[in-house]
Scaffold this motif. Structure first.
Motif, PDB file in Angstrom:
ATOM      1  N   LYS A  57       0.843  -1.183   0.000  1.00 36.75           N
ATOM      2  CA  LYS A  57       0.000   0.000   0.000  1.00 36.75           C
ATOM      3  C   LYS A  57       0.878   1.232   0.000  1.00 36.75           C
ATOM      4  O   LYS A  57       1.951   1.258   0.616  1.00 36.75           O
ATOM      5  CB  LYS A  57      -0.949   0.007   1.202  1.00 36.75           C
ATOM      6  N   GLY A  59       1.374   5.370   0.769  1.00 34.68           N
ATOM      7  CA  GLY A  59       0.879   6.387   1.680  1.00 34.68           C
ATOM      8  C   GLY A  59       1.479   7.744   1.375  1.00 34.68           C
ATOM      9  O   GLY A  59       2.518   7.848   0.710  1.00 34.68           O
ATOM     10  N   TRP A  76       5.370   3.548   2.129  1.00 39.03           N
ATOM     11  CA  TRP A  76       4.641   2.340   1.756  1.00 39.03           C
ATOM     12  C   TRP A  76       4.604   1.352   2.911  1.00 39.03           C
ATOM     13  O   TRP A  76       5.389   1.437   3.859  1.00 39.03           O
ATOM     14  CB  TRP A  76       5.267   1.699   0.522  1.00 39.03           C
ATOM     15  N   LEU A  79       0.839  -5.490   2.559  1.00 35.04           N
ATOM     16  CA  LEU A  79      -0.482  -6.094   2.682  1.00 35.04           C
ATOM     17  C   LEU A  79      -0.326  -7.594   2.883  1.00 35.04           C
ATOM     18  O   LEU A  79       0.454  -8.240   2.189  1.00 35.04           O
ATOM     19  CB  LEU A  79      -1.316  -5.843   1.423  1.00 35.04           C
ATOM     20  N   GLU A 104      -9.720   4.563  -2.197  1.00 39.92           N
ATOM     21  CA  GLU A 104      -8.525   4.339  -2.999  1.00 39.92           C
ATOM     22  C   GLU A 104      -8.852   3.623  -4.311  1.00 39.92           C
ATOM     23  O   GLU A 104     -10.009   3.285  -4.590  1.00 39.92           O
ATOM     24  CB  GLU A 104      -7.498   3.509  -2.212  1.00 39.92           C
ATOM     25  N   GLU A 134      -9.341   1.394   2.127  1.00 44.24           N
ATOM     26  CA  GLU A 134      -8.318   0.930   3.059  1.00 44.24           C
ATOM     27  C   GLU A 134      -8.707   1.309   4.474  1.00 44.24           C
ATOM     28  O   GLU A 134      -9.084   2.451   4.738  1.00 44.24           O
ATOM     29  CB  GLU A 134      -6.945   1.527   2.734  1.00 44.24           C
ATOM     30  N   ILE A 136      -7.243   2.072   7.876  1.00 42.44           N
ATOM     31  CA  ILE A 136      -5.956   2.412   8.489  1.00 42.44           C
ATOM     32  C   ILE A 136      -6.142   2.525   9.996  1.00 42.44           C
ATOM     33  O   ILE A 136      -7.219   2.866  10.479  1.00 42.44           O
ATOM     34  CB  ILE A 136      -5.355   3.702   7.901  1.00 42.44           C
ATOM     35  N   ASN A 154       3.690  -0.239   9.939  1.00 33.54           N
ATOM     36  CA  ASN A 154       3.199  -0.678   8.632  1.00 33.54           C
ATOM     37  C   ASN A 154       2.439   0.414   7.901  1.00 33.54           C
ATOM     38  O   ASN A 154       1.427   0.144   7.234  1.00 33.54           O
ATOM     39  CB  ASN A 154       2.330  -1.936   8.749  1.00 33.54           C
ATOM     40  N   SER A 157      -1.391   0.687   7.889  1.00 34.79           N
ATOM     41  CA  SER A 157      -2.302  -0.177   7.150  1.00 34.79           C
ATOM     42  C   SER A 157      -2.797  -1.331   8.015  1.00 34.79           C
ATOM     43  O   SER A 157      -2.018  -1.991   8.696  1.00 34.79           O
ATOM     44  CB  SER A 157      -1.619  -0.729   5.900  1.00 34.79           C
ATOM     45  N   SER A 158      -4.114  -1.565   7.975  1.00 36.50           N
ATOM     46  CA  SER A 158      -4.712  -2.609   8.796  1.00 36.50           C
ATOM     47  C   SER A 158      -5.657  -3.518   8.031  1.00 36.50           C
ATOM     48  O   SER A 158      -5.857  -4.669   8.401  1.00 36.50           O
ATOM     49  CB  SER A 158      -5.487  -1.984   9.964  1.00 36.50           C
ATOM     50  N   PHE A 160      -8.035  -3.963   3.963  1.00 35.71           N
ATOM     51  CA  PHE A 160      -8.388  -3.403   2.666  1.00 35.71           C
ATOM     52  C   PHE A 160      -9.555  -4.175   2.066  1.00 35.71           C
ATOM     53  O   PHE A 160      -9.722  -5.381   2.296  1.00 35.71           O
ATOM     54  CB  PHE A 160      -7.186  -3.400   1.712  1.00 35.71           C
TER      55      PHE A 160
END
Length: 255
Positions: A57, A59, A76, A79, A104, A134, A136, A154, A157-158, A160
């Motif tokens: 992902k 960012g 970034w 995933l 996104e 996404e 987050i 990360n 990111s959690s 998607f």
């Protein structure tokens, strides 16, 4: 245990148990290289538990956000298979610490992609594009973090969600995007907000993944970055994203 391993284990535990943790770099003195090493070690814990790496992902894909954070490049994150939320299903807020959602666009690769490529070369490796959301989630207490904190975590990111795939030659340069909660519009934006064109995020993903020694492979998913500001998730709502020419996707939010 090294600081890299210690911080990675702490962030992994925070994400796994949905429990906030203290910042690891409150003074922002850590290098970005060190932060990415923590990120890699953090995600390695998930892989050891059986998760599979499925993509990356991007960012900070808006110029305004780069300026705000004092950087001149995107960031970034990685995933994994367990991060995917099936379209139309429900997620529990109790599984997260500070969950928000961003609209996104996602790419699916049909061929390896690595190094310095141009837009045409990047698109030649794309099998399909899709609307995406996404989830987050910063794992830090009081929602306070430095740039290295974010990268180590990360890139926040959690999860998607990906909708139906469309032809790779779909023009993504300026598609209208509307994110709503229970039919009430939260954000309106354009795909042009993603580095001017989401394809540029794909080009950046190829470069950064290669630099990290994990070049993108066929079958990888690339989340291009947010087209609008993130919105806090609210229990009992249905989150929906509509993208011009790409259709709609959504998910339910539980306590």
């Amino acid at each position: 245990m090294s600081h890299i391993a210690e911080f990675a284990a702490r962030l992994d535990e925070a994400a796994r148990t949905a429990t906030a943790t203290q910042q690891i770099d409150p003074e922002s003195v850590m290098s970005l290289e060190q932060a990415y090493r923590i990120q890699a070690a953090n995600i390695a814990h998930r892989v050891e538990r059986g998760e599979k790496l499925v993509g990356v992902k991007m960012g900070f894909t808006s110029r305004a956000k780069m300026i705000q954070m004092g950087i001149d490049d995107v960031i970034w994150g990685r995933l994994t298979s367990d991060m995917r939320v099936e379209e139309g299903t429900a997620l529990k807020l109790s599984d997260y610490v500070h969950p928000r959602v961003e609209p996104e666009i996602a790419f699916l690769l049909k061929a390896p992609l690595a190094g310095d490529v141009n837009a045409s070369e990047a698109l030649a490796a794309v099998e399909a594009v899709a609307p995406a959301l996404e989830i987050i989630d910063s794992r830090y207490k009081d929602f306070k973090f430095s740039l290295p904190d974010v990268i180590a975590d990360n890139a926040s990111s959690s999860g998607f969600v990906i909708g139906n795939w469309h032809a790779p030659d779909t023009d993504l340069s300026n598609l209208g995007m509307v994110m709503s909660f229970d039919g009430k519009v939260q954000h309106v934006g354009s795909s042009a907000a993603i580095l001017g064109n989401p394809v540029r995020a794909l080009v950046a993903a190829a470069r950064l993944a290669a630099e990290a020694g994990i070049p993108l492979q066929a079958g990888a998913i690339v989340m291009a970055g947010a087209a609008t500001a993130a919105e806090w998730l609210v229990p009992g709502t249905y989150v929906r994203l509509d993208i011009q020419n790409l259709g709609s996707i959504g998910f339910h939010v539980q306590e």
